[in-house]
Design an enzyme around this catalytic site. Structure first.
Site, mmCIF file in Angstrom:
data_model
loop_
_atom_site.group_PDB
_atom_site.id
_atom_site.type_symbol
_atom_site.label_atom_id
_atom_site.label_comp_id
_atom_site.label_asym_id
_atom_site.label_seq_id
_atom_site.Cartn_x
_atom_site.Cartn_y
_atom_site.Cartn_z
ATOM 1 N N ALA A 110 0.806 -1.216 0.000
ATOM 2 C CA ALA A 110 0.000 0.000 0.000
ATOM 3 C C ALA A 110 0.845 1.273 0.000
ATOM 4 C CB ALA A 110 -0.944 -0.008 1.198
ATOM 5 N N GLU A 126 3.489 1.797 -1.654
ATOM 6 C CA GLU A 126 3.996 2.051 -3.007
ATOM 7 C C GLU A 126 2.913 2.514 -3.974
ATOM 8 O OE1 GLU A 126 6.666 0.176 -0.609
ATOM 9 O OE2 GLU A 126 4.892 -0.939 -1.271
ATOM 10 N N CYS A 172 -5.156 -3.537 0.583
ATOM 11 C CA CYS A 172 -5.792 -3.873 1.846
ATOM 12 C C CYS A 172 -4.730 -3.907 2.945
ATOM 13 C CB CYS A 172 -6.476 -5.239 1.750
ATOM 14 S SG CYS A 172 -7.252 -5.764 3.281
ATOM 15 N N VAL A 173 -5.026 -3.234 4.044
ATOM 16 C CA VAL A 173 -4.155 -3.235 5.210
ATOM 17 C C VAL A 173 -4.988 -3.753 6.377
ATOM 18 C CG1 VAL A 173 -2.617 -1.873 6.659
ATOM 19 C CG2 VAL A 173 -2.994 -1.187 4.280
ATOM 20 N N HIS A 182 2.840 -0.658 12.795
ATOM 21 C CA HIS A 182 3.075 -0.579 11.356
ATOM 22 C C HIS A 182 1.766 -0.316 10.601
ATOM 23 C CE1 HIS A 182 5.110 -1.206 7.572
ATOM 24 N NE2 HIS A 182 4.233 -2.145 7.237
ATOM 25 N N ASN A 197 -9.732 6.318 -3.993
ATOM 26 C CA ASN A 197 -8.943 5.583 -3.004
ATOM 27 C C ASN A 197 -9.714 4.366 -2.508
ATOM 28 O OD1 ASN A 197 -7.341 4.629 -0.953
ATOM 29 N ND2 ASN A 197 -7.180 6.575 0.122
#
Length: 182
Positions: free
Chosen positions: A59, A61, A83-84, A91, A115
């Site tokens: 994400a 990048e 997806c995070v 982090h 987004n």
């Protein structure tokens, strides 16, 4: 409960000129990314937009890839997908905040970006949000990009006739059309 809320969704804009969109995806969670790409593609195809898909490692990048393409290519807009999922360290906060902030800054520069980087607590939330048959956040990101492209085209600058004109005539700002500065 959030599941019972209703939301207003704008109808997709119509375009009189072709639209070209770059989908930038971080496929860290490949199944979730694939669902989001499917949703985004379907939404773009509804308006006849052409698109390309590129993958980046994560994400963080995604905004950098969009910036490169925005400066060096001819895309009308961009769809940021990834997806995070919250883990046990901070982090998660860094990735969520920095990717979102970078995308916002690019938008303020004029890039038309939808987004669709999910920031969720767990995998189950991500699956529901990514699924085109459920929350379809990939499709929503594509729709957002299309709306921004339409808005950009609507407010496109028109020449104001200020400055040097062919034939040697010089016009200054505030001078009536056809008027002389002499």
């Amino acid at each position: 409960m959030a599941g019972s809320e209703t939301h207003h969704i704008l109808p997709l804009p119509e375009f009189d000129r072709p639209v070209k969109v770059l989908i930038v995806v971080a496929p860290y969670y490949k199944d979730i990314a694939d669902d989001m790409i499917a949703g985004a593609r379907a939404e773009l195809e509804k308006v006849g937009a052409t698109h390309e898909v590129i993958e980046v490692p994560g994400a963080l990048e995604v905004p950098t890839a969009i910036r490169i393409a925005y400066r060096q290519s001819n895309f009308d807009g961009f769809v940021a997908l990834g997806c995070v999922i919250r883990g046990e360290t901070t982090h998660y906060d860094t990735v969520c905040n920095d990717s979102s902030r970078a995308i916002q800054l690019l938008g303020l520069e004029g890039a038309c970006i939808g987004n669709g980087i999910l920031t969720v607590e767990n995998r189950d939330q991500a699956v529901v949000r990514a699924d085109p048959a459920q929350q379809n956040k990939g499709g929503g990101a594509a729709a957002a990009a299309l709306h921004l492209i339409a808005l950009t085209r609507r407010f496109a600058a028109t020449p104001k006739g200020v400055g040097f004109k062919p034939g040697g005539e010089i016009r200054l700002a505030g001078t009536p059309e056809g008027g002389s500065n002499a």
